[in-house]
Design a protein around this motif. Structure first.
Motif, PDB file in Angstrom:
ATOM      1  N   PRO A   1       0.988  -1.039   0.161  1.00 52.66           N
ATOM      2  CA  PRO A   1      -0.166   0.070  -0.151  1.00 52.66           C
ATOM      3  C   PRO A   1       1.062   1.147   0.004  1.00 52.66           C
ATOM      4  O   PRO A   1       2.064   1.491   0.688  1.00 52.66           O
ATOM      5  N   ARG A   2       0.307   2.469  -0.526  1.00 49.14           N
ATOM      6  CA  ARG A   2       0.811   3.560  -0.728  1.00 49.14           C
ATOM      7  C   ARG A   2      -0.523   4.472  -0.342  1.00 49.14           C
ATOM      8  O   ARG A   2      -1.202   5.062  -1.273  1.00 49.14           O
ATOM      9  N   ILE A   3      -0.926   4.485   0.596  1.00 51.66           N
ATOM     10  CA  ILE A   3      -2.154   5.099   1.138  1.00 51.66           C
ATOM     11  C   ILE A   3      -2.127   5.529   2.501  1.00 51.66           C
ATOM     12  O   ILE A   3      -1.734   4.950   3.615  1.00 51.66           O
ATOM     13  N   GLY A   4      -2.707   6.835   2.706  1.00 47.63           N
ATOM     14  CA  GLY A   4      -2.895   7.373   4.107  1.00 47.63           C
ATOM     15  C   GLY A   4      -1.756   7.411   4.854  1.00 47.63           C
ATOM     16  O   GLY A   4      -0.754   7.930   4.449  1.00 47.63           O
ATOM     17  N   ASP A   5      -1.695   6.945   5.913  1.00 42.75           N
ATOM     18  CA  ASP A   5      -0.503   6.925   6.929  1.00 42.75           C
ATOM     19  C   ASP A   5       0.523   5.735   6.459  1.00 42.75           C
ATOM     20  O   ASP A   5       1.654   5.805   6.844  1.00 42.75           O
ATOM     21  N   PHE A   6       0.195   5.164   5.224  1.00 48.07           N
ATOM     22  CA  PHE A   6       1.256   3.832   4.927  1.00 48.07           C
ATOM     23  C   PHE A   6       1.562   4.110   3.649  1.00 48.07           C
ATOM     24  O   PHE A   6       0.907   3.896   2.685  1.00 48.07           O
ATOM     25  N   ASN A   7       2.754   4.377   3.642  1.00 44.55           N
ATOM     26  CA  ASN A   7       3.519   3.721   2.205  1.00 44.55           C
ATOM     27  C   ASN A   7       4.556   2.877   2.845  1.00 44.55           C
ATOM     28  O   ASN A   7       5.843   3.004   3.288  1.00 44.55           O
ATOM     29  N   GLU A   8       4.172   1.582   2.933  1.00 46.46           N
ATOM     30  CA  GLU A   8       4.869   0.661   3.384  1.00 46.46           C
ATOM     31  C   GLU A   8       6.270   0.170   2.723  1.00 46.46           C
ATOM     32  O   GLU A   8       7.261  -0.432   3.188  1.00 46.46           O
TER      33      GLU A   8
ATOM     34  N   ASN B   1      -7.788  -9.556  11.520  1.00 46.20           N
ATOM     35  CA  ASN B   1      -7.229  -8.298  11.443  1.00 46.20           C
ATOM     36  C   ASN B   1      -7.061  -7.949  12.909  1.00 46.20           C
ATOM     37  O   ASN B   1      -7.734  -8.614  13.881  1.00 46.20           O
ATOM     38  N   ARG B   2      -5.894  -6.901  13.435  1.00 42.79           N
ATOM     39  CA  ARG B   2      -5.720  -6.778  14.784  1.00 42.79           C
ATOM     40  C   ARG B   2      -6.742  -5.967  15.361  1.00 42.79           C
ATOM     41  O   ARG B   2      -7.771  -5.502  14.700  1.00 42.79           O
ATOM     42  N   VAL B   3      -6.536  -5.466  16.678  1.00 40.82           N
ATOM     43  CA  VAL B   3      -7.583  -4.900  17.407  1.00 40.82           C
ATOM     44  C   VAL B   3      -6.827  -3.713  18.250  1.00 40.82           C
ATOM     45  O   VAL B   3      -5.843  -3.903  18.467  1.00 40.82           O
ATOM     46  N   GLY B   4      -7.568  -2.741  18.601  1.00 38.01           N
ATOM     47  CA  GLY B   4      -7.018  -1.712  19.336  1.00 38.01           C
ATOM     48  C   GLY B   4      -6.457  -0.495  18.703  1.00 38.01           C
ATOM     49  O   GLY B   4      -6.552  -0.459  17.269  1.00 38.01           O
ATOM     50  N   THR B   5      -5.866   0.647  19.634  1.00 33.08           N
ATOM     51  CA  THR B   5      -5.315   1.616  19.003  1.00 33.08           C
ATOM     52  C   THR B   5      -3.778   1.716  19.612  1.00 33.08           C
ATOM     53  O   THR B   5      -3.581   1.513  20.691  1.00 33.08           O
ATOM     54  N   GLU B   6      -2.739   1.966  18.786  1.00 29.05           N
ATOM     55  CA  GLU B   6      -1.600   1.731  19.040  1.00 29.05           C
ATOM     56  C   GLU B   6      -0.975   3.261  19.294  1.00 29.05           C
ATOM     57  O   GLU B   6      -0.977   4.136  18.003  1.00 29.05           O
ATOM     58  N   HIS B   7      -0.302   3.814  20.184  1.00 28.28           N
ATOM     59  CA  HIS B   7       0.176   4.951  20.375  1.00 28.28           C
ATOM     60  C   HIS B   7       1.705   5.002  20.374  1.00 28.28           C
ATOM     61  O   HIS B   7       2.413   4.216  20.627  1.00 28.28           O
ATOM     62  N   PHE B   8       2.299   5.932  19.444  1.00 26.58           N
ATOM     63  CA  PHE B   8       3.646   6.129  19.052  1.00 26.58           C
ATOM     64  C   PHE B   8       4.216   7.480  19.725  1.00 26.58           C
ATOM     65  O   PHE B   8       3.642   8.355  20.036  1.00 26.58           O
ATOM     66  N   LYS B   9       5.640   7.148  20.262  1.00 22.54           N
ATOM     67  CA  LYS B   9       5.913   8.330  21.060  1.00 22.54           C
ATOM     68  C   LYS B   9       6.306   9.685  19.972  1.00 22.54           C
ATOM     69  O   LYS B   9       6.070  10.744  20.507  1.00 22.54           O
ATOM     70  N   SER B  10       6.988   9.253  18.916  1.00 21.75           N
ATOM     71  CA  SER B  10       6.906  10.390  17.913  1.00 21.75           C
ATOM     72  C   SER B  10       5.566  10.768  17.301  1.00 21.75           C
ATOM     73  O   SER B  10       5.080   9.655  16.804  1.00 21.75           O
ATOM     74  N   GLU B  11       5.757  11.917  16.973  1.00 27.85           N
ATOM     75  CA  GLU B  11       4.402  12.360  16.225  1.00 27.85           C
ATOM     76  C   GLU B  11       4.681  12.121  14.638  1.00 27.85           C
ATOM     77  O   GLU B  11       5.583  12.239  14.307  1.00 27.85           O
TER      78      GLU B  11
ATOM     79  N   LYS C   1      -3.368  17.793  11.756  1.00 32.21           N
ATOM     80  CA  LYS C   1      -2.122  18.422  12.549  1.00 32.21           C
ATOM     81  C   LYS C   1      -1.296  16.815  12.850  1.00 32.21           C
ATOM     82  O   LYS C   1      -1.860  15.832  12.671  1.00 32.21           O
ATOM     83  N   ALA C   2      -0.055  16.904  13.128  1.00 31.58           N
ATOM     84  CA  ALA C   2       0.583  15.794  13.683  1.00 31.58           C
ATOM     85  C   ALA C   2      -0.102  15.056  14.914  1.00 31.58           C
ATOM     86  O   ALA C   2      -0.626  15.673  15.467  1.00 31.58           O
ATOM     87  N   HIS C   3       0.187  13.949  14.787  1.00 29.01           N
ATOM     88  CA  HIS C   3      -0.622  12.981  15.902  1.00 29.01           C
ATOM     89  C   HIS C   3       0.213  11.752  16.292  1.00 29.01           C
ATOM     90  O   HIS C   3       1.166  11.352  15.484  1.00 29.01           O
ATOM     91  N   HIS C   4      -0.266  11.031  17.434  1.00 30.52           N
ATOM     92  CA  HIS C   4       0.445   9.878  17.771  1.00 30.52           C
ATOM     93  C   HIS C   4      -0.238   8.437  17.725  1.00 30.52           C
ATOM     94  O   HIS C   4       0.373   7.610  18.019  1.00 30.52           O
ATOM     95  N   ASP C   5      -1.274   8.443  17.033  1.00 24.49           N
ATOM     96  CA  ASP C   5      -1.902   7.313  16.532  1.00 24.49           C
ATOM     97  C   ASP C   5      -2.777   7.486  15.371  1.00 24.49           C
ATOM     98  O   ASP C   5      -3.126   8.459  14.930  1.00 24.49           O
ATOM     99  N   PHE C   6      -2.958   6.362  14.549  1.00 28.41           N
ATOM    100  CA  PHE C   6      -3.655   6.654  13.239  1.00 28.41           C
ATOM    101  C   PHE C   6      -5.071   5.920  13.341  1.00 28.41           C
ATOM    102  O   PHE C   6      -5.462   5.747  12.222  1.00 28.41           O
ATOM    103  N   GLY C   7      -5.479   5.843  14.452  1.00 30.20           N
ATOM    104  CA  GLY C   7      -6.737   5.014  14.604  1.00 30.20           C
ATOM    105  C   GLY C   7      -7.047   3.502  14.950  1.00 30.20           C
ATOM    106  O   GLY C   7      -6.046   3.116  15.454  1.00 30.20           O
TER     107      GLY C   7
END
Lengths: 383, 383
Positions: A199-206, A286-296, A304-310
């Motif tokens: 994927p190259r979409i949204g938060d993810f260009n893997e 599919n996995r579950v939950g929301t994952e938070h990252f230290k770097s925005e 705005k920059a943020h620490h999780d993507f949903g």
């Protein structure tokens, strides 16, 4: 009600629709009713103690004269990450190993023959951050890494085929891949299947981390049937499912990591369409939950920059070739879905619907070969 | 409640679910909410007088800097046969012409640019009977038959592209085809598209009457966008949708004739998957009602001979490339679904999801070419 609280469509319909309408709605939405699978009380108790959802369903096939039933039990495992994403890498991996290990114990109590974990199951889905470190440290050798050794132990102990989707480090060239390792119930590594579409979409260009796989459409002959693994974004590509089926897959797993705002309306459609079109079973995890990252990080959407993507919405399910499907696991909890399927249903549906026989594949091979050439002239009729 | 009485999933959910849950259920099942399209009161009144359901929806696209919106209105018409199946052939055809003519008048009042009728719309779906007569008498020349002339008048009168799926008689060779004639809004026959995949299932081996089409995957450039027609059973073949898209289709119509027991759980899945996977709009049209035939016939299911094969469940709908869809028309009534779509959404979704760019089609062309050869060795990994 927020999208993170809503537990599942199936439960909601059950709670509110009158019985006569419920049965019509289910028939149209989900096909022939999926039967409940009786699971041991001890398994239900263990799942409850360990705080995960356990559900069991079965798909039957008609009796045949010449073939005995070919019943196999698959287990789909969906889970949150266990430690915060800034814990030391090895601690994070060990914690997830323990968690999944205790779910697999329950799968064994339920007689599961083939278990499949979610995409990149040992790590947070950190590819949104664009940081290489520490995330690439989660990559391991597919053949000899910690995680594969852990899965080999599970496989031997429980006489279970293990499908282990993970971030792979190919040591010789230093390259990374998004790979599913398939471990036989003997404990041997049967082989691996790399993610074909990135994927190259949204938060993810893997493709920041790994590129398109080079393992083609391998199918693994196990003691419990021929299985294949179509990783995550590959589910959007009907040709990918199709080519696994052309190579003989009877069950195609789709280990994923995907969030609500992006894909939730596609989730019930794609794996199910693939099961219908290819006369096979498909298993969407599919996995579950929301994952938070230290770097925005930013998402390329002007926000705005943020620490999780949903919210990863879970909802793992199995679809059958007769257009029916199981209910999904919860949208919010860890879970194990145990599904018994009689693989004879595949050939029965193929004999009924004959999509492979009516597919005209030689003509498509010819058309597609022309379509990918630079001098392709599309067949457009003008006035 | 029998399957012939149940009106639609959407209405049932609306009647029983609390608002907060309803909105979550709709989001998961149907995607982003489809907006209502305001239609003239006169059209609503005419529909009511003429006893058919009229519904309007619209799909919007984001504004762009360089391209103006490309809004087109399509109309999908679903209807019962009008006269009994043993009335004289010409009377039956005339009665259906009148009925559809009055529905198209309302479509014109609603500003429809492209109208599509159901499969073999001028006749009962008599292929279950295995009788050649009188059913082959319903076949007409695609270019110069009564029905095409009738559609040409409609097209000219209402400045409307008409997609007319019919039983075609090719006079020169006496052959029959299941064909969609595409008539430009100028009234000229733009061309035709023949059904590519023929069912051999249940009551229908339609190759008793006609064979696989030889028109490939033609796409028609109209004033209102590039359209293609994937007739009925072709919707089960993802490659069929795909190849229309590779030839540039922006809207793919799927005129069908299909009954509940056979396919109803597939119906919401297949056209919608095709819209998602191919970044285009798809329009699924099905007939309604139960058709009775004078001669009894058997269904190859061990059951007694009978005079009908079940209820056509209507439920015509439009699916969008962003994974949303309109509600379906009724399962029980004649109807006209008017949908305005901004075709700019196709490229916007393609830019977002990039399935065509990540599709690796050259590799599939190669793999499929190998897979159709007699010496094909499937990629099966064994221990």
């Amino acid at each position: 009600m927020s999208a993170c609280e809503f537990e599942s469509v199936e439960k909601c319909l059950e709670a509110h629709l009158p019985q006569a309408e419920l049965s019509e709605v289910r028939r149209v939405l989900f096909g022939k009713e999926t039967l409940k699978l009786d699971l041991p009380t001890s398994a239900a108790e263990a799942a409850s103690e360990r705080d995960f959802e356990l559900k069991g369903f079965r798909f039957e096939a008609a009796p045949e004269q010449l073939r005995p039933p070919r019943r196999v039990r698959v287990g789909l495992v969906q889970h949150r990450i266990v430690l915060p994403t800034d814990a030391p890498v090895l601690d994070q991996v060990s914690a997830v190993h323990s968690r999944v290990g205790e779910i697999v114990e329950v799968a064994a109590m339920c007689g599961v023959n083939v278990v499949c974990f979610q995409e990149a199951w040992t790590m947070p889905f950190a590819f949104c951050t664009r940081e290489k470190e520490p995330w690439t440290e989660f990559a391991e050798s597919a053949e000899g890494g910690n995680t594969t050794r852990f899965c080999q132990e599970l496989a031997r102990k429980h006489n279970m085929v293990v499908v282990s989707p993970m971030l792979e480090r190919e040591e010789l060239h230093g390259t990374l891949w998004n790979t599913a390792v398939v471990i036989s119930n003997t404990g041997n590594v049967l082989g691996k299947s790399r993610k074909n579409h990135i994927p190259r979409i949204g938060d993810f260009n893997e493709s920041t981390y790994y590129m398109e796989g080079n393992t083609g459409h391998a199918v693994f002959q196990t003691q419990f049937g021929r299985i294949a693994v179509n990783i995550c974004y590959g589910r959007h590509h009907p040709l990918n499912w199709f080519m696994y089926s052309m190579n003989g897959a009877e069950i195609i797993f789709n280990p994923s990591a995907t969030v609500g705002a992006l894909s939730e309306a596609m989730w019930p459609i794609e794996a199910r369409n693939a099961a219908i079109a290819n006369h096979c079973f498909t298993c969407a995890v599919n996995r579950v939950g929301t994952e938070h990252f230290k770097s925005e990080f930013t998402s390329g959407d002007g926000k705005k920059a943020h620490h999780d993507f949903g919210h990863f919405y879970g909802s793992s399910y199995v679809a059958a070739p007769d257009s029916s499907r199981t209910p999904g696991l919860s949208r919010t909890r860890d879970g194990l879905l145990v599904v018994e399927m009689d693989l004879n249903l595949n050939r029965q549906m193929s004999d009924k619907w004959s999509f492979k026989m009516t597919g005209r594949y030689a003509e498509y091979a010819d058309e597609l070969t022309k379509a990918v050439r630079q001098d392709f002239k599309p067949n457009i009729v003008k006035e």
